[in-house]
Design an enzyme around this catalytic site. Structure first.
Site, PDB file in Angstrom:
ATOM      1  N   ALA A  76      -2.725   8.158   3.395  1.00  0.00           N
ATOM      2  CA  ALA A  76      -3.729   8.635   2.444  1.00  0.00           C
ATOM      3  C   ALA A  76      -5.123   8.705   3.058  1.00  0.00           C
ATOM      4  CB  ALA A  76      -3.744   7.744   1.211  1.00  0.00           C
ATOM      5  N   THR A  77      -5.408   7.879   4.040  1.00  0.00           N
ATOM      6  CA  THR A  77      -6.721   7.974   4.701  1.00  0.00           C
ATOM      7  C   THR A  77      -6.876   9.362   5.309  1.00  0.00           C
ATOM      8  OG1 THR A  77      -6.795   5.612   5.170  1.00  0.00           O
ATOM      9  CG2 THR A  77      -8.164   7.024   6.558  1.00  0.00           C
ATOM     10  N   ASN A 156      -7.464   1.001  -6.807  1.00  0.00           N
ATOM     11  CA  ASN A 156      -6.648   0.029  -6.085  1.00  0.00           C
ATOM     12  C   ASN A 156      -6.998  -1.420  -6.431  1.00  0.00           C
ATOM     13  OD1 ASN A 156      -8.868   1.387  -4.659  1.00  0.00           O
ATOM     14  ND2 ASN A 156      -8.632  -0.202  -3.135  1.00  0.00           N
ATOM     15  N   GLN A 184      -2.449   5.080  -5.367  1.00  0.00           N
ATOM     16  CA  GLN A 184      -1.961   3.939  -6.151  1.00  0.00           C
ATOM     17  C   GLN A 184      -1.178   4.383  -7.388  1.00  0.00           C
ATOM     18  OE1 GLN A 184      -2.030   0.794  -5.333  1.00  0.00           O
ATOM     19  NE2 GLN A 184      -3.520   0.733  -3.671  1.00  0.00           N
ATOM     20  N   HIS A 206       3.513   3.906   2.113  1.00  0.00           N
ATOM     21  CA  HIS A 206       3.634   2.430   2.122  1.00  0.00           C
ATOM     22  C   HIS A 206       3.192   1.773   0.819  1.00  0.00           C
ATOM     23  CE1 HIS A 206      -0.533   0.800   2.932  1.00  0.00           C
ATOM     24  NE2 HIS A 206      -0.737   2.049   3.308  1.00  0.00           N
ATOM     25  N   THR A 242       3.323  16.617  16.278  1.00  0.00           N
ATOM     26  CA  THR A 242       4.774  16.507  16.093  1.00  0.00           C
ATOM     27  C   THR A 242       5.059  15.678  14.849  1.00  0.00           C
ATOM     28  OG1 THR A 242       5.126  16.664  18.452  1.00  0.00           O
ATOM     29  CG2 THR A 242       6.911  15.669  17.165  1.00  0.00           C
ATOM     30  N   CYS A 328     -13.282  -7.874   3.143  1.00  0.00           N
ATOM     31  CA  CYS A 328     -13.661  -8.775   4.229  1.00  0.00           C
ATOM     32  C   CYS A 328     -13.912  -7.980   5.495  1.00  0.00           C
ATOM     33  CB  CYS A 328     -12.541  -9.767   4.517  1.00  0.00           C
ATOM     34  SG  CYS A 328     -12.018 -10.639   3.061  1.00  0.00           S
TER      35      CYS A 328
END
Ligand code: PMP
Length: 387
Positions: A76-77, A156, A184, A206, A242, A328
């Protein structure tokens, strides 16, 4: 001594394990069937191409799209970067004004910051204290030179679901492109690119029991985008490189399973989440839920614990794997910019915990998590050291 038991995983919004059914489906594509999906001259390439085509149908089917509108990416980034920067580059004739929300994921906010460096003007909408923006807020800032509105489907950190269909409708009526980061939301709630009037949509494997490093961007037919990677012009010229065949096959299978199981699984998780949330709110003083509780993903709750030190709290929650609302960095712990945008004071933002449940969360896990949270917070408030 046996190793200590692993903490109960309640951080599914950060990432999910690969479902064993997905893994099994992926395995041959690493070994015997390892072909390059762009090899047109032999069986190895043909079978990989066919597997990718099936995955494209599975992903498209999950969001009500056509398979030709799916471009595979690394997650998604990348999808967010491609949607935002690609739209800017391909649509300069429309203008250079963009609209987004202060509580978006960094992959969206930093892409827009990049656009500002290129000369774009970006309006950042501020949500209400419950995390939601209104369609009126969006309508009020649209201009003749607005190119794109980007509003995340579900947040998120706090799980709130924005009024996506209404926002999409206003954008469509005003001839403005609409992107949503649905990372999300896909697989958790019903997402339909037509009903929701979405032109561009980012998703990631993921977060729905597929592998890390695989994702997709939905691009509505006719929407112009400039590729951000130059090369072999894979994915209809939108994304060179690829194809990650095992990852893509895994994403497809993960989407198919999530769609098939969605209604029952969403109800099961909402029930477990409510048990956790109601027990904490009912038995531990000075606790509150951050974000709107109605328009929300079924599996997440973000709770502030007043009167305790946030860093200590997270350290003391050693039998559950959760995350704080804080982002963080190696040098410092900043309170969450999402909670700050909602007006949560710094000390409470530090002491806010996101509990996110998932496919492998059981009733027993939730009962144990409740008992642990009660014990830790009670002891901290009584000043009793926790071992
Ligand atoms: N957007 C949102 C809303 C997310 O939660 C995440 C993952 N934390 C991303 C984008 C980035 O996704 P990926 O890890 O696939 O790059």
């Amino acid at each position: 001594m046996p190793p200590p038991p692993r903490p109960i995983y309640l951080d599914y919004n950060a990432t999910t394990p690969v479902d064993p059914r997905v893994l099994e489906y992926m395995l041959p594509w690493f070994t015997e069937q390892f072909g390059n999906a762009a090899s047109r001259t032999h069986l190895y390439g043909w079978e990989a191409e066919e597997a990718v085509a099936l995955a494209r149908r599975q992903v498209a089917g999950t969001i009500g799209a056509s398979e030709k509108e799916i471009a595979f990416t690394s997650g998604a980034t990348e999808s967010n970067n491609l949607a935002i920067k690609g739209t800017y580059e391909a649509n300069s004739h429309r203008g250079s004004h963009f609209v987004t929300v202060a509580t978006e994921h960094k992959a969206v906010l930093d892409s827009f910051q990049h656009l500002e460096g290129w000369g774009a003007e970006v309006t950042y909408l501020l949500p209400a204290a419950d995390g939601l923006i209104t369609v009126k807020q969006v309508a009020e800032v649209l201009r003749p030179d607005t190119v794109l509105v980007s509003v995340m489907y579900a947040n998120n950190e706090i799980g709130v679901i924005q009024p996506i269909a209404e926002i999409g409708k206003v954008c469509r009526d005003r001839d403005v492109l609409f992107h949503t980061d649905a990372t999300q939301a896909v697989g958790k709630v019903l997402v339909d690119v037509d009903k929701d009037h979405i032109d561009l949509l980012s998703l990631s494997a993921h977060k729905l029991y597929g592998p890390k490093g695989a994702g997709a961007l939905y691009v509505r037919k006719g929407v112009k985008l400039t590729a951000q990677l130059d090369g072999g012009r894979h994915e209809r010229g939108l994304r060179s490189g690829t194809l990650n065949v095992p990852g893509i096959v895994g994403l497809g299978k993960a989407c198919e399973l999530a769609s098939a199981e969605l209604p029952a699984e969403a109800a099961r998780l909402a029930n477990l989440r409510d048990q956790l949330e109601n027990s904490i709110l009912g038995t531990i003083k000075k606790t509150q839920v951050n974000g709107n509780r109605e328009n929300r993903l079924p599996q997440v709750t973000n709770i502030s614990f007043g009167g305790v030190d946030g860093e200590q709290l997270l350290m003391n929650f050693n039998r559950i794997a959760v995350s704080s609302g804080s982002a963080c960095t190696s040098a410092s712990v900043e309170p969450s910019y999402v909670l700050k945008a909602l007006g949560v004071p710094d000390d409470l933002a530090y002491a806010s915990i996101r509990f996110s449940l998932g496919r492998f969360t059981s009733e027993d896990h939730i009962a144990a998590a409740i008992a642990h949270v009660q014990e830790v917070v009670t002891r901290m408030r009584q000043g009793i050291e926790i071992r």
